[in-house]
Design a protein around this motif. Structure first.
Motif, PDB file in Angstrom:
ATOM      1  N   ASP A 275       0.816  -1.217   0.000  1.00 41.67           N
ATOM      2  CA  ASP A 275       0.000   0.000   0.000  1.00 41.67           C
ATOM      3  C   ASP A 275       0.852   1.271   0.000  1.00 41.67           C
ATOM      4  O   ASP A 275       0.314   2.376  -0.054  1.00 41.67           O
ATOM      5  CB  ASP A 275      -0.972  -0.001   1.180  1.00 41.67           C
ATOM      6  N   ARG A 295      -2.949   2.001  -6.022  1.00 39.13           N
ATOM      7  CA  ARG A 295      -2.038   1.443  -5.026  1.00 39.13           C
ATOM      8  C   ARG A 295      -1.597   0.041  -5.415  1.00 39.13           C
ATOM      9  O   ARG A 295      -2.329  -0.690  -6.085  1.00 39.13           O
ATOM     10  CB  ARG A 295      -2.712   1.397  -3.651  1.00 39.13           C
ATOM     11  N   ASP A 297      -1.490  -2.609  -3.736  1.00 38.29           N
ATOM     12  CA  ASP A 297      -2.298  -3.705  -3.195  1.00 38.29           C
ATOM     13  C   ASP A 297      -3.697  -3.741  -3.790  1.00 38.29           C
ATOM     14  O   ASP A 297      -4.549  -4.509  -3.330  1.00 38.29           O
ATOM     15  CB  ASP A 297      -2.374  -3.609  -1.673  1.00 38.29           C
ATOM     16  N   HIS A 298      -3.963  -2.904  -4.799  1.00 40.65           N
ATOM     17  CA  HIS A 298      -5.278  -2.868  -5.425  1.00 40.65           C
ATOM     18  C   HIS A 298      -5.193  -3.298  -6.890  1.00 40.65           C
ATOM     19  O   HIS A 298      -4.126  -3.233  -7.508  1.00 40.65           O
ATOM     20  CB  HIS A 298      -5.875  -1.456  -5.349  1.00 40.65           C
ATOM     21  N   SER A 350      -7.987   5.975  -3.703  1.00 40.53           N
ATOM     22  CA  SER A 350      -7.072   5.584  -2.618  1.00 40.53           C
ATOM     23  C   SER A 350      -5.638   5.975  -2.941  1.00 40.53           C
ATOM     24  O   SER A 350      -4.864   6.352  -2.045  1.00 40.53           O
ATOM     25  CB  SER A 350      -7.157   4.071  -2.386  1.00 40.53           C
TER      26      SER A 350
END
Length: 565
Positions: A275, A295, A297-298, A350
């Motif tokens: 992240d 990000r 982690d997305h 994000s």
């Protein structure tokens, strides 16, 4: 029904291509038999279940005020040309020619046909609103038919289409149909969720899918753990973080990172969590390349991305050659710092609040550390372009999101004027002026429901039907009927009384050994099994076992009637 006079074709072996439980059990129980790829014959047993589903669907559609009709399954090319879908629908459209070389398709859906009917039949606003439906065979030429009737080329579907003068009227009928669908799946005994969905190739405005919850489901669903919010993963909104972007606290530095290309590589190399990393995906836009940033982690939500005005109807990754030509670096080393001004930078919500992040250095084998938005990299626009994950805040403000798998069995759309406008379907309003009608579309996969129910309700030995879908509610099993006239007579009497009470019952008078007979009843999923035997007659009892019970029990005839109602 007497099984000695019925065709029940249970088998032990299943074909190698039967990958999922419903396909395996429908073959083993003899409900279906494969004719060709994606084409199945429904046996007498399978048809009984199919008709049960169809009956409930028809009852609730009638209750909701829809009017049944039947439209041709073969449709002329000209209608599909009017809406522009002859080419757009793609390879799933089975195109055929008649002896005069005129082109037709085998209907995968009926928006064109019903709108043509409406433009010729409906003349005045006084005839609206009106809702037509049919239960009919459809054909979609799937590239890879699989999973039995779950993804067959030919299938039975209920499709309904409503016509309106105003958006308010359309919204009212949409709600009526939404509630009708909820009643249908509740009556069928299924665990389901109604989820917000993308309108896809059908088009239109509001849309909800009805999903049967099952671990084998192809669709991912996001739902709140504290409210009724639920949405298909394609549609689920990733809420913007509540916190703002921190001020920069690190200086921008380019670092040599040979062979460090993936997010996992970067986390190991720099000792950070995903992240803290920004990944940049370059896609083909309407006017050159577009950068999508999120990000580490997305993951990109391709449906959301395809709706960006900079992109065409689908999101297509740029090739390595295109990226090298535009940036001078290979994929894996691309970032927003120093991107050419001709490339729009669309940043996920994000990712937009990251500060001091790590990203590609736009030169091979390099990364930037301490990168910050505005100071080091520009943002064209912030958008929701990612998949939601477990623990994200629910968009309705209540609870957090959880993820489950589901099987789509129904879909309702507010189509708006898309098809009516293309086909010039108008009525005169109260001022005598022509108005294009608004439409709703409401589909249920009748044959797919059968498979979805099995995916949700089965065990190691067979199907566990909800009572509303079972081929018969009860089975009376006769032990050794040929050698015991008293047992046969008692079983016949019980069968007749259950039938007279309106309880759908099958009499297993085939004379099989108890083990084989009971195995068949469990395999085909009969909810209630009653055994008539010499020992039971002597004791004045029956051997009873519900399909979900672990053991049998001895009950009286009156107790059986009380159980079955």
């Amino acid at each position: 029904m007497r099984l000695s006079q019925f065709h029940l074709g249970t088998v032990k072996e299943v074909p190698a291509d039967a990958e999922i439980v419903s396909h395996q059990l429908m073959i083993r129980s003899g409900m279906i038999r494969k004719l060709a790829s994606g084409l199945y014959t429904w046996s007498p047993l399978g048809l009984r279940v199919l008709r049960k589903v169809e009956h409930i669907v028809r009852e609730e559609m009638n209750r909701a005020g829809a009017i049944e009709m039947l439209m041709p399954s073969v449709q002329p090319r000209e209608l599909w040309e009017e809406t522009g879908r002859w080419q757009k629908f793609g390879g799933q459209l089975l195109k055929i020619k008649d002896r005069k070389e005129q082109e037709f398709c085998y209907g995968p859906t009926h928006e064109e046909v019903v709108t043509d009917f409406a433009r010729n039949e409906l003349k005045s606003y006084k005839q609206l609103p009106i809702n037509f439906y049919q239960i009919q065979t459809k054909f979609r030429d799937e590239i890879r038919p699989r999973f039995g009737v779950m993804r067959a080329r030919e299938f039975l579907m209920k499709d309904a289409y409503s016509f309106h003068l105003t958006q308010e009227s359309l919204a009212q009928t949409y709600e009526v149909m939404y509630q009708a669908y909820a009643r249908i799946f509740t009556r069928l005994g299924l665990t389901f969720r109604a989820v917000q969905a993308d309108t896809g190739a059908i088009g239109g405005n509001a849309s909800h899918e009805f999903q049967v919850i099952a671990e084998s489901g192809e669709d991912l669903l996001a739902y709140s753990d504290q409210s009724d919010y639920a949405a298909n993963m394609e549609k689920a909104e990733a809420v913007a973080p509540a916190i703002g972007r921190p001020a920069p606290s690190a200086s921008l530095q380019r670092v040599d990172t040979p062979r460090v290309r993936t997010v996992d590589d970067v986390t190991r190399h720099f000792g950070v969590t995903a992240d803290r990393i920004l990944k940049t995906v370059l896609v083909r836009g309407n006017e050159g390349l577009v950068a999508l940033c999120l990000r580490g982690d997305h993951d990109i939500n391709e449906v959301k991305a395809s709706k960006l005005p900079e992109l065409p109807d689908e999101s297509v990754l740029a090739s390595e050659e295109e990226i090298l030509a535009a940036i001078g670096a290979r994929p894996g080393f691309i970032g927003p710092v120093g991107l050419p001004d001709t490339i729009p930078v669309i940043v996920d919500r994000s990712a937009a609040v990251l500060a001091d992040f790590i990203c590609g250095g736009n030169a091979n084998d390099t990364h930037y550390t301490g990168a910050n938005w505005e100071r080091d990299a520009r943002i064209t626009r912030v958008e929701d372009i990612r998949q939601v994950v477990v623990g994200d805040p629910a968009p309705d403000g209540h609870g957090t999101l959880q993820i489950a798998r589901g099987i789509e069995v129904g879909h309702v759309f507010q189509l708006g004027s898309k098809y009516a406008e293309a086909l010039n379907a108008t009525v005169l309003d109260d001022q005598g002026k022509k108005q294009v009608m608004l439409m709703g579309c409401y589909g249920i996969g009748v044959s797919r429901i059968v498979a979805a129910a099995i995916e949700q309700r089965h065990d190691d030995v067979g199907i566990i039907w909800p009572e509303a879908m079972a081929p018969w509610r009860a089975a009376v099993c006769v032990i050794n009927p040929k050698n015991s006239p008293e047992v046969s007579a008692a079983a016949e009497s019980l069968y007749n009384e259950l039938t007279a009470r309106g309880i759908e019952t099958v009499l297993d008078d085939r004379g099989l050994r108890p083990g084989a007979m009971f195995a068949d009843m469990e395999l085909i999923g009969i909810p209630h099994r009653v055994v008539v035997s010499e020992r039971g007659l002597a004791a004045g009892t029956l051997e009873y076992r519900a399909r979900t019970d672990a053991e049998s029990s001895s009950i009286t005839r009156d107790e059986l009637f009380e159980i079955l109602g």
